[in-house]
Every structure is written in structure tokens, then in C-alpha cells.
Design an enzyme around this catalytic site. Structure first.
Site, PDB file in Angstrom:
ATOM      1  N   ARG A  83       0.821  -1.217   0.000  1.00 16.13           N
ATOM      2  CA  ARG A  83       0.000   0.000   0.000  1.00 16.13           C
ATOM      3  C   ARG A  83       0.859   1.273   0.000  1.00 16.13           C
ATOM      4  O   ARG A  83       0.544   2.252   0.664  1.00 16.13           O
ATOM      5  CB  ARG A  83      -0.968  -0.013   1.195  1.00 16.13           C
ATOM      6  N   ARG A 131      -8.288   4.684   0.123  1.00 16.42           N
ATOM      7  CA  ARG A 131      -8.946   3.698   0.968  1.00 16.42           C
ATOM      8  C   ARG A 131      -8.894   2.298   0.348  1.00 16.42           C
ATOM      9  O   ARG A 131      -9.275   2.100  -0.800  1.00 16.42           O
ATOM     10  CB  ARG A 131     -10.385   4.081   1.227  1.00 16.42           C
ATOM     11  N   CYS A 132      -8.398   1.359   1.141  1.00 13.93           N
ATOM     12  CA  CYS A 132      -8.313  -0.024   0.666  1.00 13.93           C
ATOM     13  C   CYS A 132      -9.128  -0.913   1.588  1.00 13.93           C
ATOM     14  O   CYS A 132      -9.273  -0.616   2.769  1.00 13.93           O
ATOM     15  CB  CYS A 132      -6.865  -0.493   0.700  1.00 13.93           C
ATOM     16  N   GLU A 174     -26.413  -2.848  -3.910  1.00 13.02           N
ATOM     17  CA  GLU A 174     -25.249  -2.862  -4.805  1.00 13.02           C
ATOM     18  C   GLU A 174     -25.019  -4.240  -5.419  1.00 13.02           C
ATOM     19  O   GLU A 174     -24.262  -4.373  -6.370  1.00 13.02           O
ATOM     20  CB  GLU A 174     -24.008  -2.372  -4.079  1.00 13.02           C
ATOM     21  N   CYS A 233     -27.924   1.724   3.913  1.00 18.00           N
ATOM     22  CA  CYS A 233     -27.447   3.111   3.865  1.00 18.00           C
ATOM     23  C   CYS A 233     -27.477   3.684   2.457  1.00 18.00           C
ATOM     24  O   CYS A 233     -26.455   4.037   1.903  1.00 18.00           O
ATOM     25  CB  CYS A 233     -26.061   3.249   4.438  1.00 18.00           C
ATOM     26  N   HIS A 276     -22.312  11.360   7.682  1.00 20.68           N
ATOM     27  CA  HIS A 276     -21.070  11.351   6.904  1.00 20.68           C
ATOM     28  C   HIS A 276     -20.339  12.678   7.000  1.00 20.68           C
ATOM     29  O   HIS A 276     -19.249  12.828   6.457  1.00 20.68           O
ATOM     30  CB  HIS A 276     -21.366  11.002   5.443  1.00 20.68           C
TER      31      HIS A 276
HETATM   32  N1  GLN Z   1     -24.639  -1.359  12.336  1.00 21.74           N
HETATM   33  C1  GLN Z   1     -23.633  -0.787  11.487  1.00 21.74           C
HETATM   34  C2  GLN Z   1     -23.052   0.450  12.135  1.00 21.74           C
HETATM   35  O1  GLN Z   1     -23.782   1.113  12.813  1.00 21.74           O
HETATM   36  C3  GLN Z   1     -24.206  -0.412  10.138  1.00 21.74           C
HETATM   37  C4  GLN Z   1     -23.170   0.162   9.231  1.00 21.74           C
HETATM   38  C5  GLN Z   1     -23.617   0.340   7.799  1.00 21.74           C
HETATM   39  O2  GLN Z   1     -24.775   0.375   7.500  1.00 21.74           O
HETATM   40  N2  GLN Z   1     -22.699   0.498   6.896  1.00 21.74           N
HETATM   41  O3  GLN Z   1     -21.898   0.765  11.938  1.00 21.74           O
HETATM   42 ZN    ZN Z   2     -25.591   2.504   6.962  1.00 23.73          ZN
END
Ligand code: GLN
Ligand code: ZN
Length: 771
Positions: free
Chosen positions: A15, A528-529, A618, A656, A707
Site C-alpha cells: 500500500r 482507501r483499501c 449494490e 445506507c 457522513h
Molecule cells: N450497524 C452498522 C453500524 O452502525 C451499520 C453500518 C452500515 O450500515 N454500513 O456501523
Molecule cells: Zn448505513
């Protein structure tokens, strides 16, 4: 016959690129040092491929961040908001580039990053090009040409790899309404022609255009664009040898279009679709001049190639079109493979012999060529034998096959995939038992993973502390977070996930059938890896995974504690999966393991259990026609995982993302009692899908964006809740952030959640007044 490669991983076996980029961003190394690291990686990769004997070695497959962003910089598609970055004289082209990738907060500027999204159905994310109605293009960065020259000067004659003009436009987004980005093709093409001219002047022979959109459903306009572009290129540079690379699926109904393009070589992905070889070989549109690149070595997975099977495909093609017209290659760029299996010094040797990473895959491609050539065959016969031994050993290995698991999958019944009663009934019972208020508040599971938490984990790994000391620490952290949640008045508590490194890895490490590498890193985005687990065998849960921590956390509080699990589709999706059985089969095995965990949590007194399916969407296949089949088994897997419990036990799921419109029926079919989703960034827009569909179960539309470090006010969250109430009935709504809080700091987390609870309380009061 010859060999070529579509792209080699650029992060470096250790990396190096990640580390250098991050150092540069922190101001710890100079731009010259960063550039030197890039150069070192390129030279290493070229040398490695040359030594292996690859005929056409790629250049421009290197990138400091992302190959799509490289293309945007190359053709000057730089959104206006970044132009100011260059006004600062100390900034260079790379600073502009990173500003587009990551945003820019310096010198009084505060510019957001460009959007990022998934590269087809991989876990790689690219930076989405932005197009204006008045978009113009010009040659802005000469990276492609420079890399070709750099390679040439170092003694490597390379094949530049570019994203083809049609796919480049299709990868982007219009920033205003009222035009179609494909209309820009006439403006864009001249820049490609300039690039080709310069490359030709430097002595280029082959150029590879990646056009993976040929594996998707295409509009008429897109098809016309393909015909137009490649005819123009052919007219302008009749002597350049052009490769069109398609991967991740077959050409499907774009086959005639692909075969009609006036190019020298078509690359096809025979791993994802090996039936397309027959379609191509049998087509009366197959020109006698065109060469075929057979992608027989899996560029996206870690399994050793089955030489016998590949030779069968290669010989079939040779018999039809002759050896001169065949190239052998990996199925797609090796960007999606870890670098080098040789670095795995502690991997179980039986499993290791079944694997091949990028470096080994390059060697496989060359070995296959030698196996076809009668002069060279002798020299690789031993390799062939070893390969077949490994393939055979995998088929029969006791490590892989567990009849108990296979049997259990076969005997799944209707009852196993259905809750005892319909949601309406369950809702009554759950309400009676849980006695939650209107607008119940909860979080998605994780709380900030502070430096301290990570330090303790790494100390445990290094043996500096023992398991008991570590557990004591985790207990303390859990206790603190439970107390704090009680204090601010959340209704449904979580334990915080402090004991977990990663939501998939944590489960993988505790299930049979998974193995982990030490250095199997794959680029996910920018620096990011990720290190996906490898699913090599039948999956079984031999003991409870999360019960200890859930029970401990529940023992600390009178409030309801929500158990926290990762769902089968997400575990599947974020792992390297077996290729000796369908994905659906593997997914079902994981589902059964999670089911056992769900049942054990219920037995341990946990009344609410969340099963995260962050990756369900996805996993959708590239072509719409294939969606439903996938959704059927994916939804079924979730139902298997969640249906072992009583009506009173409330099942949550979390996803998400927000684009549900086209799969909402399937989301409803999962039949989770509560779904929490990302909504805040789209300002609740996506709830429309739920409203229109009349989604029957309960929903927690995320009321703030985790985020970003920004702390939202309760007024903002109230506004979002009001929006939600306009389309969803009050007794269906939950209040929660839009994802886990793992990546956040405590400071902003505390403030935001207090505001959120207040917003819920106000909504509750208002609802009571109305009724
Ligand atoms: N339960 C996980 C968290 O709260 C959900 C993470 C996600 O959805 N990517 O980190
Ligand atoms: Zn999430």
C-alpha cells in the site's frame, strides 16, 4: 497468439501509494516525493509484467486516486468551483486533482468534493464526472502521454489504457436539466483525437478503450454514439490498433453493435459469461479481420485459474478464427485483485494453493499462452500439472465440504422463510411488549470508534494485552455508551459495536468457511483499501457470535437493547466468494448461520434485533433483466435469517442508501418490522417511493447525515420529520441518524443525538395535540 493485461493494481503490494498520498495530504511529504512513489510503483508493475512475459503491458492504468477522475482532468472537465484552487500559486495540478476528489478547505476556500459512486457492480468507487450544458473539453492533463513516454524511456513498450469516450460520458451526470450528456460526444471526441495523435507521434501501436457500458442496456443514442466515435477514430487513424474492452458481463444484445465497430480487437469477459464466446464465434457479423481478447483469468476474484477449462475455451476460439487472432487476458483490470499471494506467509497452505492474486494471474495468462504453443508447452507442463492438482484438491477438500450444511440448505421449508404471522399481528404484539412511544428514537448501531478503541484492539492483536484485559476495556466502553444513551433519553439502545473491527470481518472471523489474508488489500476509493474476507468453504456457525456482548449490554439497562448483526447479502457482497457454487447457495448458507444467531439472541432475552443489509442494492446485476432473479434469492436469504423468532421479537434492517424506487416491492418482501434508511441527504425525497407504494411496515428515515462532522439543529430534523409525516403515517415512523456513528467523533455525536431526541419529543407532543 499473444497475451495482454488490462490493468495492474496501483496501490502497491505494501500500500505504498496509499501511504504516500496520505502523507502528502497531511503536508508531510513534498509533491516531488509523492510523484516519485507513483513512478516507482509504475516501474515495478511494468517490470513485473515484462518479466512474466506479457506481450502488451498497459500504461495509464496507474492513478493517484481514480481513473475516471484522471480522464476528467485529461479532457478538462473541471467544474468551475475548483478553478480557484489554481489561483493559489503554490498549488500544482495534483492539488487541483485532489481538490476534486476530496474537497478543498484551505486559503479561505471551502469547496466540496465531487460525488463518488460504485464502479459497476464492484466495490471500487469512482469520481462522477460533472457536465454542464455548455460543457467544453480540451486537453488539460497529458498524463496518458507522459506515462507512455515514461515507460518507453524505461524500455517498456506499452499499450495506453483509456476510458472510452462513450463510457466516460455515461459515467458522468448532467448538472442541469435540459440536455443529454451524450450530446457532448461531438465536443469530446476531438480531445480524444488529439491524445491519439500525440500517442501516435510517440510511436504507440495499440490503444485500449474501456467501454464497459457495452455490458449494460443501452439507449439508441448511446449505440449511435458508439458507432460514430469509433468510425471517426478509424477514419482519422487507420493505422492505430484499437482495442475495445468490455467486462463484467457479456455484450448481450449489444453484440451486433460491438461486432460492427471498426476496431482491431474486442476484449470479452469469459469469466462472467462464457457462453458469449459461442455467440461471437457463430455470429455472421464477426469480421475476418478482428482479433479477440479472451478474458479467461478472473480479474475480480482470488481463485486459481482452471487451466483445463481455459484451454478448452481458447482452443475453441482458435479452431474457429485461428491462432493469430487470439489474445489471452484477465477478464478485467486486475485493479480488483489483491497484489501478491507470495506476501501471504501465514495462510493455511491447503487453501493458499487454490489462490492467485494479481501477480500470479499475470503468470497464469502467460502460462496459458505457452500451453497452447507446441514449442513452449514442454516448459510449462509441470505448471499445468500442479494447477490441475490444486483444482482437484479444491473439489474434494474436507476443508470446503460440510455435508451437514449442504443438507440443511436443501431442507429449508416455507416455514423457515416466513414469520409466524403477518406484520399487522406482529405489530400489535410488539407494541404490547415493547411499549415504545410514538417516534421511537434509536441509532444504527456503532458509536465512535475512537483512537483509544483501535489502539486497544491492535494491542490485543500484537499480544501486548490479553483477551481478558481487552474485554474489560470493551465492557467499560459499552457501559459508558449505555449510560449516556439512557441519560439523553434514547428509546432503543445499542451496545456501540466497540468489539468489532468491521461489520463483515467480525462475523467472518467467527464463522467456518472464511479465511483472512494479511495483505490482500484492494483499492476501494482513493487511498482507501479494503481487505475482503475469502469465503472458501461451506459456512457454519459453531457457536454464538454476538450474544455475549448483547446480553452484557442488556444487563446494564432496563431499556430495550437492540441486537446487531450483519445480513447474509452484505457478508456475501463484501467478501471474495466461492466460484464453485452459485452465489445464491453461499448466501443461503450465511443466512442460516445468521438465523441461528438471531434465535440465540432472542433466547438470551434480546427483544429487538437489527440485521444490516448495507449491500443489498449494490448486489443488483448490471442488466435489469437479471435483477429479479437476484432479488428473489437475496430477499429470501434475509427472510431465512430473520424468520426464526416469535412475533413479539422485533426485526430491524438497515440500508445506507436511498434509491429504492425500482426495488421497493422487494424491500417490502423482506418483511422486516422496521427499516432504517438514509434519507437526510436527499431531504426525504426517497420517502416518496415508500409513500407511493404504501409501504406497510415501520420506517426510520435517517434525520441527519452522519457522513459529515456538521451538527444539525433540532429545527432541521423537525422539518425533515414533518416532511416524512406528510407521506408516511405517524405510527410507522422512527427517528434515527442515517447510518452508524463509527467514523464520527464523540463531540459532534453527542450534540447531534441530543438534538435528535429533542426533535422526537417535540414531534410526539405535536402529534398528541393533533389527535
Ligand atoms: N450497524 C452498522 C453500524 O452502525 C451499520 C453500518 C452500515 O450500515 N454500513 O456501523
Ligand atoms: Zn448505513
Amino acid at each position: 497468439m499473444q497475451t495482454h493485461n488490462l490493468g495492474y493494481p496501483r496501490i502497491g503490494s505494501n500500500r505504498e501509494l496509499k501511504k504516500a498520498c496520505e502523507q502528502y495530504w497531511l503536508g508531510k511529504i513534498s509533491v516531488a516525493e509523492l510523484i516519485k512513489t507513483g513512478k516507482r510503483i509504475r516501474q515495478y508493475n511494468w517490470q513485473l509484467q515484462k518479466d512474466a512475459g506479457v506481450d502488451l503491458i498497459p500504461s495509464n492504468d496507474f492513478s493517484f486516486y481514480d481513473q475516471v477522475l484522471d480522464m476528467s482532468l485529461t479532457v478538462g472537465a473541471i467544474p468551475k468551483r475548483y478553478h480557484e484552487v489554481m489561483l493559489n500559486k503554490t498549488n500544482n495540478e495534483l492539488d487541483l486533482y485532489f481538490a476534486m476528489a476530496r474537497g478543498y478547505q484551505k486559503h479561505d476556500l471551502d469547496i466540496t468534493a465531487m460525488k463518488m459512486t460504485k464502479w459497476f457492480d464492484t466495490n471500487y468507487h469512482y469520481i462522477v464526472p460533472e457536465f454542464d450544458k455548455e460543457q467544453t473539453f480540451k486537453l488539460f492533463s497529458s498524463k496518458i502521454i507522459n506515462e507512455f513516454i515514461e515507460a518507453k524511456e524505461a524500455g517498456f513498450k506499452t499499450k495506453p489504457v483509456l476510458i472510452g469516450p462513450v463510457s466516460y460520458l455515461l459515467l458522468g451526470k448532467e448538472k442541469q436539466e435540459g440536455f443529454n450528456r451524450l450530446d457532448l460526444i461531438k465536443n469530446l471526441l476531438p480531445v480524444y483525437l488529439i491524445i491519439l495523435k500525440k500517442l501516435k507521434e510517440e510511436g504507440v501501436e495499440w490503444v485500449q478503450f474501456d467501454e464497459p457500458f457495452l455490458a449494460l442496456d443501452l439507449s439508441e443514442k448511446a449505440k449511435e454514439a458508439f458507432s460514430y466515435v469509433y468510425a471517426e477514430i478509424k477514419n482519422t487513424f487507420p493505422e492505430l490498433k484499437i482495442i475495445i474492452a468490455n467486462y463484467f458481463d457479456s455484450f448481450g444484445n449489444n453484440l451486433d453493435l460491438a461486432l460492427s465497430l471498426p476496431v482491431n480487437m474486442l476484449h470479452i469477459d469469459l469469466v462472467r459469461s462464457n457462453t458469449q464466446l459461442d455467440d461471437i464465434l457463430e455470429s455472421d457479423k464477426l469480421s475476418l479481420k478482428i482479433q479477440l481478447s479472451l478474458g479467461v483469468v478472473d480479474g475480480r476474484n482470488i481463485w486459481k485459474n482452471d487451466f483445463k477449462h481455459s484451454l478448452y475455451l481458447i482452443n475453441k476460439a482458435i479452431n474457429k478464427v485461428g491462432e493469430d487472432r487470439i489474445f489471452i487476458a484477465p477478464s478485467c483490470s486486475l485493479l480488483h485483485s489483491p497484489c501478491d499471494l507470495d506476501s501471504e506467509t501465514t495462510l493455511n497452505s491447503e487453501i493458499k494453493q487454490w489462490l492467485a492474486f494479481a501477480k500470479q494471474k499475470v503468470d497464469e495468462v502467460v502460462t496459458l499462452k505457452k500451453l497452447v504453443n507446441f514449442k513452449e508447452k514442454e516448459s510449462v507442463l509441470e505448471k499445468f500439472k500442479a494447477n490441475q492438482l490444486a483444482i482437484e484438491s479444491r473439489k474434494t477438500s474436507k476443508l470446503i465440504h460440510n455435508n451437514k450444511v449442504k443438507e440443511r440448505v436443501k431442507t429449508i421449508t416455507e416455514a423457515d422463510i416466513n414469520r409466524k404471522n403477518v406484520f399487522k399481528k406482529r405489530k400489535e404484539k410488539q407494541q404490547e411488549r415493547l411499549k415504545l412511544p410514538l417516534f421511537p428514537t434509536t441509532t444504527i448501531g456503532s458509536f465512535p470508534q475512537t483512537k483509544e478503541v483501535r489502539t486497544w484492539r491492535s494491542k490485543l492483536k500484537k499480544g501486548e494485552i490479553n483477551k481478558q484485559e481487552y474485554d474489560e476495556f470493551i465492557k467499560e466502553e459499552t457501559k459508558k455508551v449505555i449510560r449516556w444513551q439512557e441519560q439523553i433519553g434514547l428509546d432503543v439502545l445499542v451496545h456501540g459495536e466497540f468489539e468489532r473491527n468491521d461489520m463483515v470481518e467480525y462475523f467472518g472471523e467467527r464463522l467456518d468457511g472464511f479465511v483472512f489474508t494479511k495483505k490482500g488489500w484492494v483499492q476501494s476509493y482513493g487511498s482507501r483499501c479494503v481487505k475482503p474476507p475469502i469465503i472458501y468453504g461451506d459456512i457454519q456457525r459453531t457457536k454464538p457470535i454476538t450474544v455475549y456482548w448483547a446480553k452484557y449490554a442488556q444487563s446494564l439497562t432496563k431499556k430495550h437493547l437492540k441486537g446487531m448483526l450483519t445480513g447474509p447479502v452484505t457478508i456475501l457482497q463484501w467478501s471474495f466468494v466461492r466460484n464453485d457454487q452459485p452465489r445464491s447457495e453461499t448466501c443461503t448458507q450465511i443466512a442460516l448461520a445468521i438465523r441461528d444467531e438471531v434465535v440465540d439472541l432472542e433466547k438470551a432475552g434480546i427483544k429487538i434485533i437489527q440485521i444490516d443489509e448495507a449491500a443489498l442494492r449494490e448486489g443488483l446485476p448490471l442488466r435489469k433483466a437479471d435483477w429479479q432473479n437476484y432479488l428473489n434469492w437475496a430477499v429470501k436469504a434475509f427472510r431465512i435469517a430473520s424468520s426464526g423468532v416469535k412475533d413479539e421479537t422485533q426485526i430491524h434492517t438497515h440500508m445506507c442508501y436511498s434509491e429504492f424506487n425500482d426495488i421497493i416491492q422487494n424491500i417490502a418482501n423482506m418483511d422486516a418490522d422496521v427499516i432504517t434508511i438514509e434519507c437526510s441527504r436527499s431531504q426525504m425525497e426517497l420517502l416518496d417511493a415508500f409513500a407511493e407504494f404504501n409501504y406497510p411496515n415501520e420506517i426510520g428515515p435517517g434525520v441527519y447525515d452522519i457522513h459529515s462532522p456538521r451538527v444539525p439543529s433540532k429545527t432541521e430534523m423537525l422539518a425533515l420529520l414533518e416532511k416524512a409525516q406528510a407521506v408516511i403515517s405517524t405510527d410507522q415512523l422512527w427517528v434515527n441518524p442515517d447510518c452508524g456513528l463509527k467514523t464520527r467523533h464523540w463531540e459532534e455525536t453527542k450534540k447531534a443525538l441530543i438534538e435528535m431526541v429533542n426533535a422526537a419529543i417535540i414531534s410526539r407532543e405535536e402529534a398528541l395535540i393533533v389527535s
